[in-house]
Design a protein around this motif. Structure first.
Motif, PDB file in Angstrom:
ATOM      1  N   LEU A  61       3.834   1.229   5.051  1.00 27.78           N
ATOM      2  CA  LEU A  61       3.986  -0.078   4.428  1.00 27.78           C
ATOM      3  C   LEU A  61       3.194   0.019   3.099  1.00 27.78           C
ATOM      4  CD1 LEU A  61       3.439  -2.447   7.488  1.00 27.78           C
ATOM      5  CD2 LEU A  61       5.593  -1.427   6.520  1.00 27.78           C
ATOM      6  N   TYR A  62       2.403   0.971   2.833  1.00 24.95           N
ATOM      7  CA  TYR A  62       1.702   0.804   1.349  1.00 24.95           C
ATOM      8  C   TYR A  62       2.313   2.004   0.656  1.00 24.95           C
ATOM      9  CZ  TYR A  62      -1.020   4.563   3.705  1.00 24.95           C
ATOM     10  OH  TYR A  62      -1.605   5.525   4.477  1.00 24.95           O
ATOM     11  N   SER A  63       2.016   2.092  -0.813  1.00 20.41           N
ATOM     12  CA  SER A  63       2.657   2.998  -1.633  1.00 20.41           C
ATOM     13  C   SER A  63       2.059   4.381  -1.468  1.00 20.41           C
ATOM     14  CB  SER A  63       2.061   2.698  -3.182  1.00 20.41           C
ATOM     15  OG  SER A  63       0.397   2.588  -3.302  1.00 20.41           O
ATOM     16  N   LYS A  64       2.860   5.282  -1.494  1.00 18.71           N
ATOM     17  CA  LYS A  64       2.688   6.696  -1.341  1.00 18.71           C
ATOM     18  C   LYS A  64       1.995   7.269  -2.869  1.00 18.71           C
ATOM     19  CE  LYS A  64       6.316   7.242   2.117  1.00 18.71           C
ATOM     20  NZ  LYS A  64       7.554   7.726   2.491  1.00 18.71           N
ATOM     21  N   GLY A  65       1.346   8.343  -2.700  1.00 21.10           N
ATOM     22  CA  GLY A  65       1.096   9.134  -3.818  1.00 21.10           C
ATOM     23  C   GLY A  65      -0.467   9.389  -3.876  1.00 21.10           C
ATOM     24  N   PRO A  66      -1.078  10.433  -4.880  1.00 17.91           N
ATOM     25  CA  PRO A  66      -2.271  10.815  -4.943  1.00 17.91           C
ATOM     26  C   PRO A  66      -3.187   9.593  -5.385  1.00 17.91           C
ATOM     27  CG  PRO A  66      -1.295  11.606  -6.649  1.00 17.91           C
ATOM     28  CD  PRO A  66      -0.365  10.992  -5.916  1.00 17.91           C
ATOM     29  N   ASN A  67      -2.734   8.571  -6.003  1.00 22.43           N
ATOM     30  CA  ASN A  67      -3.473   7.693  -6.992  1.00 22.43           C
ATOM     31  C   ASN A  67      -3.305   6.137  -6.281  1.00 22.43           C
ATOM     32  OD1 ASN A  67      -4.325   9.578  -8.715  1.00 22.43           O
ATOM     33  ND2 ASN A  67      -2.299   9.256  -9.923  1.00 22.43           N
ATOM     34  N   VAL A  68      -3.644   5.857  -4.799  1.00 21.42           N
ATOM     35  CA  VAL A  68      -3.480   4.809  -4.160  1.00 21.42           C
ATOM     36  C   VAL A  68      -4.515   4.094  -4.373  1.00 21.42           C
ATOM     37  CG1 VAL A  68      -3.241   3.802  -1.598  1.00 21.42           C
ATOM     38  CG2 VAL A  68      -2.059   6.057  -2.262  1.00 21.42           C
ATOM     39  N   ASP A  69      -4.485   2.824  -4.781  1.00 21.49           N
ATOM     40  CA  ASP A  69      -5.365   1.786  -4.865  1.00 21.49           C
ATOM     41  C   ASP A  69      -5.807   1.312  -3.782  1.00 21.49           C
ATOM     42  OD1 ASP A  69      -7.157   0.033  -5.560  1.00 21.49           O
ATOM     43  OD2 ASP A  69      -5.800  -1.226  -6.902  1.00 21.49           O
ATOM     44  N   PHE A  70      -6.567   1.606  -2.965  1.00 22.83           N
ATOM     45  CA  PHE A  70      -7.094   1.449  -1.543  1.00 22.83           C
ATOM     46  C   PHE A  70      -7.549  -0.113  -1.417  1.00 22.83           C
ATOM     47  CE2 PHE A  70      -7.925   6.086  -1.691  1.00 22.83           C
ATOM     48  CZ  PHE A  70      -7.385   6.472  -0.350  1.00 22.83           C
ATOM     49  N   LYS A  71      -8.212  -0.414  -2.360  1.00 25.02           N
ATOM     50  CA  LYS A  71      -8.639  -1.785  -2.347  1.00 25.02           C
ATOM     51  C   LYS A  71      -7.318  -2.961  -2.304  1.00 25.02           C
ATOM     52  CE  LYS A  71     -12.459  -4.263  -4.340  1.00 25.02           C
ATOM     53  NZ  LYS A  71     -13.249  -4.303  -5.263  1.00 25.02           N
ATOM     54  N   LYS A  72      -6.419  -2.663  -3.290  1.00 25.92           N
ATOM     55  CA  LYS A  72      -5.337  -3.373  -3.340  1.00 25.92           C
ATOM     56  C   LYS A  72      -4.393  -3.288  -2.267  1.00 25.92           C
ATOM     57  CE  LYS A  72      -1.128  -3.310  -6.184  1.00 25.92           C
ATOM     58  NZ  LYS A  72      -0.413  -2.277  -5.616  1.00 25.92           N
ATOM     59  N   GLU A  73      -4.370  -2.151  -1.855  1.00 35.30           N
ATOM     60  CA  GLU A  73      -3.529  -2.131  -0.439  1.00 35.30           C
ATOM     61  C   GLU A  73      -4.078  -2.687   0.649  1.00 35.30           C
ATOM     62  OE1 GLU A  73      -0.409  -0.751  -0.793  1.00 35.30           O
ATOM     63  OE2 GLU A  73      -0.314  -0.149  -2.672  1.00 35.30           O
ATOM     64  N   LEU A  74      -5.268  -2.346   0.922  1.00 35.83           N
ATOM     65  CA  LEU A  74      -5.987  -2.985   1.935  1.00 35.83           C
ATOM     66  C   LEU A  74      -5.687  -4.477   2.040  1.00 35.83           C
ATOM     67  CD1 LEU A  74      -9.098  -0.666   2.519  1.00 35.83           C
ATOM     68  CD2 LEU A  74      -7.239  -0.976   3.973  1.00 35.83           C
ATOM     69  N   ARG A  75      -6.020  -5.206   0.701  1.00 36.25           N
ATOM     70  CA  ARG A  75      -5.822  -6.560   0.709  1.00 36.25           C
ATOM     71  C   ARG A  75      -4.502  -6.882   1.164  1.00 36.25           C
ATOM     72  NH1 ARG A  75      -9.390  -7.504  -4.613  1.00 36.25           N
ATOM     73  NH2 ARG A  75     -11.387  -8.058  -3.562  1.00 36.25           N
ATOM     74  N   LEU A 113      -3.152   0.063   8.360  1.00 38.78           N
ATOM     75  CA  LEU A 113      -4.443  -0.236   8.041  1.00 38.78           C
ATOM     76  C   LEU A 113      -5.546   0.897   8.452  1.00 38.78           C
ATOM     77  CD1 LEU A 113      -4.654  -4.185   8.624  1.00 38.78           C
ATOM     78  CD2 LEU A 113      -5.340  -2.963   6.543  1.00 38.78           C
ATOM     79  N   HIS A 114      -5.216   1.173   9.796  1.00 40.76           N
ATOM     80  CA  HIS A 114      -5.937   2.221  10.302  1.00 40.76           C
ATOM     81  C   HIS A 114      -5.894   3.583   9.682  1.00 40.76           C
ATOM     82  CE1 HIS A 114      -8.373   3.733  13.884  1.00 40.76           C
ATOM     83  NE2 HIS A 114      -7.743   4.914  13.417  1.00 40.76           N
ATOM     84  N   HIS A 115      -4.692   3.881   9.197  1.00 44.25           N
ATOM     85  CA  HIS A 115      -4.488   5.160   8.566  1.00 44.25           C
ATOM     86  C   HIS A 115      -4.889   4.948   7.113  1.00 44.25           C
ATOM     87  CE1 HIS A 115      -2.113   8.355   6.420  1.00 44.25           C
ATOM     88  NE2 HIS A 115      -2.298   8.952   7.626  1.00 44.25           N
ATOM     89  N   LEU A 116      -4.903   3.915   6.541  1.00 40.12           N
ATOM     90  CA  LEU A 116      -5.353   3.842   5.114  1.00 40.12           C
ATOM     91  C   LEU A 116      -6.945   3.964   5.203  1.00 40.12           C
ATOM     92  CD1 LEU A 116      -4.484   3.418   2.244  1.00 40.12           C
ATOM     93  CD2 LEU A 116      -4.705   0.998   2.633  1.00 40.12           C
ATOM     94  N   LEU A 117      -7.627   3.287   6.102  1.00 39.78           N
ATOM     95  CA  LEU A 117      -8.967   3.321   6.465  1.00 39.78           C
ATOM     96  C   LEU A 117      -9.381   4.926   6.614  1.00 39.78           C
ATOM     97  CD1 LEU A 117      -9.808   0.124   8.070  1.00 39.78           C
ATOM     98  CD2 LEU A 117     -10.436   0.727   5.959  1.00 39.78           C
ATOM     99  N   ASN A 118      -8.792   5.396   7.449  1.00 39.25           N
ATOM    100  CA  ASN A 118      -9.127   6.955   7.901  1.00 39.25           C
ATOM    101  C   ASN A 118      -8.861   7.834   6.613  1.00 39.25           C
ATOM    102  OD1 ASN A 118      -9.885   6.420  10.454  1.00 39.25           O
ATOM    103  ND2 ASN A 118      -7.914   6.882  11.215  1.00 39.25           N
ATOM    104  N   SER A 119      -7.953   7.303   5.624  1.00 40.31           N
ATOM    105  CA  SER A 119      -7.827   8.260   4.534  1.00 40.31           C
ATOM    106  C   SER A 119      -9.042   7.992   3.462  1.00 40.31           C
ATOM    107  CB  SER A 119      -6.370   8.003   3.936  1.00 40.31           C
ATOM    108  OG  SER A 119      -6.170   6.694   3.439  1.00 40.31           O
ATOM    109  N   LEU A 120      -9.692   7.210   3.591  1.00 43.01           N
ATOM    110  CA  LEU A 120     -10.842   6.797   2.906  1.00 43.01           C
ATOM    111  C   LEU A 120     -11.926   7.706   3.229  1.00 43.01           C
ATOM    112  CD1 LEU A 120     -11.184   3.064   2.360  1.00 43.01           C
ATOM    113  CD2 LEU A 120     -10.740   4.775   0.559  1.00 43.01           C
ATOM    114  N   HIS A 121     -12.180   8.278   4.257  1.00 47.54           N
ATOM    115  CA  HIS A 121     -13.463   9.130   5.059  1.00 47.54           C
ATOM    116  C   HIS A 121     -13.713  10.250   4.138  1.00 47.54           C
ATOM    117  CE1 HIS A 121     -14.553   6.626   8.463  1.00 47.54           C
ATOM    118  NE2 HIS A 121     -13.301   6.545   8.733  1.00 47.54           N
ATOM    119  N   PRO A 122     -12.638  11.040   3.602  1.00 45.17           N
ATOM    120  CA  PRO A 122     -13.052  12.051   2.962  1.00 45.17           C
ATOM    121  C   PRO A 122     -13.596  11.747   1.708  1.00 45.17           C
ATOM    122  CG  PRO A 122     -10.995  12.669   3.784  1.00 45.17           C
ATOM    123  CD  PRO A 122     -11.404  10.928   3.967  1.00 45.17           C
TER     124      PRO A 122
END
Length: 156
Positions: A61-75, A113-122
């Motif tokens: 449901l969120y945008s793909k690519g290497p430059n994902v704005d995590f804050k915007k997508e999580l909101r 949401l879970h996937h996006l948060l997990n992609s923040l760990h690295p």
């Protein structure tokens, strides 16, 4: 009232009887598992690769690519989740038999949401390692300055 005594220790405790005198007498721990393994009927891997949502059969449901704005997508996902929960409450009141689709949509949002948060760990781990290296470097500089100061004071 009858009570039972504690059971005897397992027999492998004898392998450690000389450990206090000689710590090499104990058996070595097993080697870490590498690759895939089975645990409780599920296949797992030791690699830290996060599978994509598509590989898991979930619509992203969120945008793909290497430059994902995590804050915007999580909101955005959080707002979408709130909307779906309100719609679910409305459907449960007006048309209780049609709740399944809303539950599936909520599940998809949660998985995203879970996937996006997990992609923040690295990124978090990388930042922590950089901060740790910076602290070590600053400590070495401070230690060197302190040693030079002490040497100067001892020279007087």
């Amino acid at each position: 009232m009858a009570t039972a005594t504690y059971p005897p220790p397992p027999p492998y405790y004898r392998l450690y009887k000389d450990y206090l005198e000689n710590d090499d007498s104990a058996p070595k721990p097993p080697l870490p598992i590498e690759g895939t393994y089975i645990c409780f009927g599920g296949n797992y891997t030791t690699s830290d690769v996060l599978p994509s949502l598509e590989e898991q059969g979930v619509r992203q449901l969120y945008s793909k690519g290497p430059n994902v704005d995590f804050k915007k997508e999580l909101r955005s996902l959080n707002s979408e989740l709130q909307l779906h929960i309100l719609e679910l409450a409305d459907i449960l009141i007006e048309r209780p038999s049609q709740y399944a689709r809303r539950i599936e949509e909520i599940s998809t949002v949660f998985k995203n949401l879970h996937h996006l948060l997990n992609s923040l760990h690295p990124h978090q781990i990388k930042r922590r390692k950089q901060a740790l290296e910076d602290i070590k470097r600053r400590r070495e500089v401070a230690q060197r300055i302190l040693n030079e100061s002490l040497a100067t004071l001892d020279g007087h």
